[in-house]
Design a protein around this motif. Structure first.
Motif, PDB file in Angstrom:
ATOM      1  N   THR A   1      31.568   8.644  -9.204  1.00 50.09           N
ATOM      2  CA  THR A   1      30.295   8.286  -8.562  1.00 50.09           C
ATOM      3  C   THR A   1      29.979   9.234  -7.405  1.00 50.09           C
ATOM      4  O   THR A   1      28.848   9.735  -7.277  1.00 50.09           O
ATOM      5  CB  THR A   1      30.352   6.838  -8.063  1.00 50.09           C
TER       6      THR A   1
ATOM      7  N   VAL B   1      24.104  14.260 -14.804  1.00 51.15           N
ATOM      8  CA  VAL B   1      24.501  13.053 -14.065  1.00 51.15           C
ATOM      9  C   VAL B   1      24.504  11.835 -14.992  1.00 51.15           C
ATOM     10  O   VAL B   1      25.448  11.031 -14.994  1.00 51.15           O
ATOM     11  CB  VAL B   1      23.567  12.824 -12.862  1.00 51.15           C
ATOM     12  N   ALA B   2      23.460  11.711 -15.807  1.00 48.53           N
ATOM     13  CA  ALA B   2      23.357  10.549 -16.691  1.00 48.53           C
ATOM     14  C   ALA B   2      24.470  10.539 -17.739  1.00 48.53           C
ATOM     15  O   ALA B   2      25.097   9.501 -17.993  1.00 48.53           O
ATOM     16  CB  ALA B   2      21.988  10.544 -17.375  1.00 48.53           C
TER      17      ALA B   2
ATOM     18  N   ALA C   1      27.945   9.742 -16.042  1.00 48.20           N
ATOM     19  CA  ALA C   1      28.053   8.333 -15.654  1.00 48.20           C
ATOM     20  C   ALA C   1      28.166   7.430 -16.878  1.00 48.20           C
ATOM     21  O   ALA C   1      28.989   6.509 -16.927  1.00 48.20           O
ATOM     22  CB  ALA C   1      26.858   7.935 -14.803  1.00 48.20           C
ATOM     23  N   ALA C   2      27.338   7.710 -17.895  1.00 47.52           N
ATOM     24  CA  ALA C   2      27.360   6.881 -19.100  1.00 47.52           C
ATOM     25  C   ALA C   2      28.681   7.032 -19.846  1.00 47.52           C
ATOM     26  O   ALA C   2      29.215   6.063 -20.403  1.00 47.52           O
ATOM     27  CB  ALA C   2      26.196   7.254 -20.012  1.00 47.52           C
TER      28      ALA C   2
ATOM     29  N   GLN D   1      27.280  16.197 -21.688  1.00 45.65           N
ATOM     30  CA  GLN D   1      27.825  16.550 -20.373  1.00 45.65           C
ATOM     31  C   GLN D   1      28.177  18.037 -20.307  1.00 45.65           C
ATOM     32  O   GLN D   1      27.878  18.724 -19.318  1.00 45.65           O
ATOM     33  CB  GLN D   1      29.057  15.701 -20.074  1.00 45.65           C
TER      34      GLN D   1
ATOM     35  N   PRO E   1      19.682  16.104 -14.073  1.00 43.00           N
ATOM     36  CA  PRO E   1      19.458  14.709 -14.496  1.00 43.00           C
ATOM     37  C   PRO E   1      20.281  14.332 -15.735  1.00 43.00           C
ATOM     38  O   PRO E   1      20.895  13.269 -15.781  1.00 43.00           O
ATOM     39  CB  PRO E   1      17.956  14.665 -14.786  1.00 43.00           C
ATOM     40  N   VAL E   2      20.264  15.218 -16.757  1.00 42.22           N
ATOM     41  CA  VAL E   2      21.031  14.917 -17.968  1.00 42.22           C
ATOM     42  C   VAL E   2      22.529  14.928 -17.665  1.00 42.22           C
ATOM     43  O   VAL E   2      23.294  14.097 -18.158  1.00 42.22           O
ATOM     44  CB  VAL E   2      20.696  15.933 -19.077  1.00 42.22           C
TER      45      VAL E   2
END
Length: 698
Positions: free
Chosen positions: A167, A40-41, A44-45, A27, A37-38
């Motif tokens: 979110t 956000v992923a 969230a993860a 992050q 993309p990385v």
């Protein structure tokens, strides 16, 4: 050496922690690059993993809290990285779009801290000075507890209510549209503000319990109405509740009994009973018993807080212990602090005399062991195809004596010899504290279990029908319904008090009947050739006694209790003493077979069990039973009840003497004035009046 099931769990926990730190690293790096993309992923993860672990494995995250990396710090770091990422993404105006998001996030944390403050106030308002069970306390305005996520779970609340914010911000990062972040913030703020207001409603008078003074006044009124005479006092740790539970059936037979506890958690550790329970966490509240009708207290264990209740002069105290053995712990010098020491039989009286710990013989009362009534007597040699052997070793104790437990030095040999006999069915019931002090005992315990499981794979035969398993399931449900109270996850101490009010009906008789039915169904659900490892609370040790033909144990109270059946038994000698010295030092061994660490005596022992003519200890067991447990007539419960009444009478006599002495020492106000003036009082006539009265009577 950790158990087999522990290693995969440790690996999974370590993997989860490494994954969390990897996601934080991803992050941070992706926010600085930026790589949307990385970014956000990973964000969230990270929140999903944190929330999952908070609900499924909070103990693991508690380790992070010890290094000041708790849920609040993790979520603040996560939100900060999201804001940094938004600054690095083109298309989002820092002043016009991101600044409102930052302000909204600050407001969210402010509301979170406000909610935490309200939760502290609510918890304090719901913490009463006493805790009760089996007592109708509805007059205290008891109410149900608020949702646990609002009142008690700060980390769960923060992470759960942060989901809409995170979110929304991540959708903003992906679309460059700040509207989504605003929607997420609005949703989280709305939920948190509403939750805080709902939680604050428990501070209103309608849901707020009475204050300490009012609660103690209510308790004084209840004590005056109930008028208890005998109480069992107990204090201890989480694993010591069995010491009190073994006396519940006996206590329930007394008139107006009471259970007095000192630790709040212990209220729910006491087994199902109809006896009223009161917990006094503070000494000052406990002294309300001094002015009650309570005459005596029974003490099944010595504890640090026992000295506090001994200060109450109006109550007599009897030490009843939680089992007797030849160990020195059965002759603790602390016992001389009690008015009387109640023992099972003459053996304990002799033990105290030899120990010379200050307990005088006149203060020892023999009452037997009332709770041994369910144990069935010896009915001859085994008649079933398999000889059932109960191996019930004790734990290693605190003093490091290798003779305390046979598990380390002899356990595997004993089990190996028993399993080698094809006509033996083994019941293995280790002490629940095995391995708690000496890791070697825990390792040996696991190896013994593995040996038994392997032996079962080599046996075969008919198994009980499906109806037997269904019967056990039904009986288990019936018993659980009687012995446990179903509380919702949010229930707190006050709500449990509300739900555990005055019991309805004779629950203890129903529990006893249901327990017998459960035990019958339990044994019927297993084939008679299958070895069993019994580590759960059910079946209890006495149920195993009734199923077994032979006991193998250590020097412990298990042997003394077993002797009430007069069945054959053996004791393992891992002390390093000779057999003669071992028998001399431990009288409970005198009527049994002594096993060496090699357990070479097991085959001959089994032969003697199957052929009574080879059993040379039959009469010795009968004699030792009376020496340890006292005579069978009158029954132990009768002797116990007589001892209670006698000690209560002593308490009554002392009160009368103290009241008379106090009345003699404190003159009446009128009498004091008469002493100053020299005039006689109305209550005490003058000599002239006495003479007149005498003449008149003649």
């Amino acid at each position: 050496m950790p158990s087999a099931g522990l290693v995969p769990r440790r690996v999974a926990q370590l993997s989860a922690l490494l994954a969390m730190f990897a996601l934080f690293t991803a992050q941070i790096v992706s926010a600085l690059l930026p790589n949307i993309p990385v970014f956000v992923a990973a964000s969230a993860a990270g929140l999903a993993l944190d929330t999952y672990l908070q609900y499924r494995d909070p103990g693991l995250l508690a380790l992070l809290g010890k290094v000041r990396f708790d849920a609040l710090v993790r979520q603040l770091l996560r939100d900060m990285m999201i804001l940094v990422g938004l600054l690095r993404i083109d298309g989002i105006d820092p002043l016009r779009e991101q600044a409102p998001l930052l302000i909204g996030l600050c407001v969210f944390y402010a509301v979170h801290f406000a909610c935490q403050g309200v939760s502290v106030l609510v918890r304090r308002s719901r913490t009463l000075p006493i805790v009760t069970r089996n007592i109708d306390a509805s007059a205290l305005r008891l109410s149900t507890a608020p949702p646990r996520i609002l009142a008690r779970r700060q980390a769960h609340r923060l992470l759960t209510f942060s989901v809409p914010i995170t979110t929304g911000l991540l959708v903003t990062a992906a679309t460059q549209d700040a509207t989504w972040g605003g929607i997420g913030l609005g949703a989280s703020l709305t939920l948190l503000v509403a939750g805080t207001a709902y939680l604050a409603s428990w501070l209103l008078p309608k849901k707020r319990a009475k204050n300490e003074q009012q609660v103690m006044e209510w308790l004084d009124g209840w004590l005056e109405k109930y008028r208890p005479t005998t109480a069992m006092y107990f204090s201890g740790g989480t694993s010591s509740a069995y010491q009190a539970n073994m006396w519940l059936s006996t206590l329930s037979q007394l008139e107006k009994p009471l259970i007095v506890l000192r630790e709040r958690f212990m209220v729910q550790k006491i087994d199902a009973t109809d006896v009223p329970v009161i917990c006094f966490p503070k000494v000052s509240t406990m002294f309300s018993l001094e002015n009650s009708t309570l005459k005596m207290m029974l003490h099944p264990a010595n504890a640090a807080k026992t000295s506090q209740v001994l200060r109450i002069p109006t109550i007599k105290h009897a030490f009843i212990n939680h089992g007797e053995s030849d160990k020195l712990s059965s002759c603790n010098p602390y016992a001389k602090a009690y008015d009387e020491v109640w023992v099972a039989g003459p053996a304990a009286r002799d033990r105290y005399a030899l120990a010379e710990v200050g307990v005088e013989d006149k203060d020892i009362v023999e009452v037997g062991r009332p709770q041994l009534a369910p144990i069935r007597p010896y009915a001859g040699p085994p008649t079933r195809p398999f000889t059932t052997v109960l191996y019930a070793p004790t734990w290693e104790g605190w003093d490091g004596n290798p003779g305390n437990t046979s598990v380390v030095l002899a356990g595997e040999n004993i089990v190996r010899r028993l399993l080698a006999d094809e006509k033996v069915r083994l019941l293995y019931k280790p002490h629940p504290m095995t391995g708690s002090v000496d890791p070697r005992a825990g390792v040996a315990n696991e190896r013994i279990k593995a040996m038994i499981r392997e032996a079962n794979t080599k046996r075969s035969g008919a198994r009980p029908s499906a109806e037997a398993a269904a019967e056990l399931t039904r009986r288990t449900a019936d018993l659980d319904k009687l012995t446990s109270t179903s509380f919702r996850s949010s229930a707190d101490e006050m709500e449990r008090m509300l739900l555990q009010g005055t019991p309805s009906g004779d629950r203890e008789a129903a529990i006893a009947e249901a327990t017998l039915a459960w035990e019958k169904a339990y044994w019927a659900s297993f084939p008679e050739w299958e070895h069993l490892i019994v580590t759960e609370a059910r079946p209890a040790i006495f149920a195993c006694f009734n199923e077994a033909d032979l006991l193998i144990s250590d020097v412990s109270s298990v042997v003394s209790d077993w002797l009430s059946s007069e069945k054959p038994y053996a004791v393992a000698n891992t002390s390093g003493m000779t057999e003669t010295a071992f028998r001399t030092g431990f009288p409970t061994v005198s009527a049994g077979v002594v096993l060496t660490p090699s357990a070479a005596e097991v085959p001959a022992l089994l032969e003697a069990v199957r052929n009574p003519e080879k059993d040379h200890f039959t009469q010795a067991r009968a004699d030792l039973k009376e020496h340890l447990l006292g005579p069978s007539d009158p029954p132990s419960l009768v002797r116990f009840d007589a001892a209670v009444r006698t000690l209560c009478a002593k308490a009554d006599d002392r009160r009368v003497r103290m009241e008379s002495r106090l009345a003699a020492e404190i003159p009446s106000p009128r009498g004091a004035a008469d002493e100053l003036t020299g005039e006689p009082s109305e209550a005490e006539p003058s000599d002239a009046e006495d003479a007149f009265s005498s003449a008149e009577s003649r």
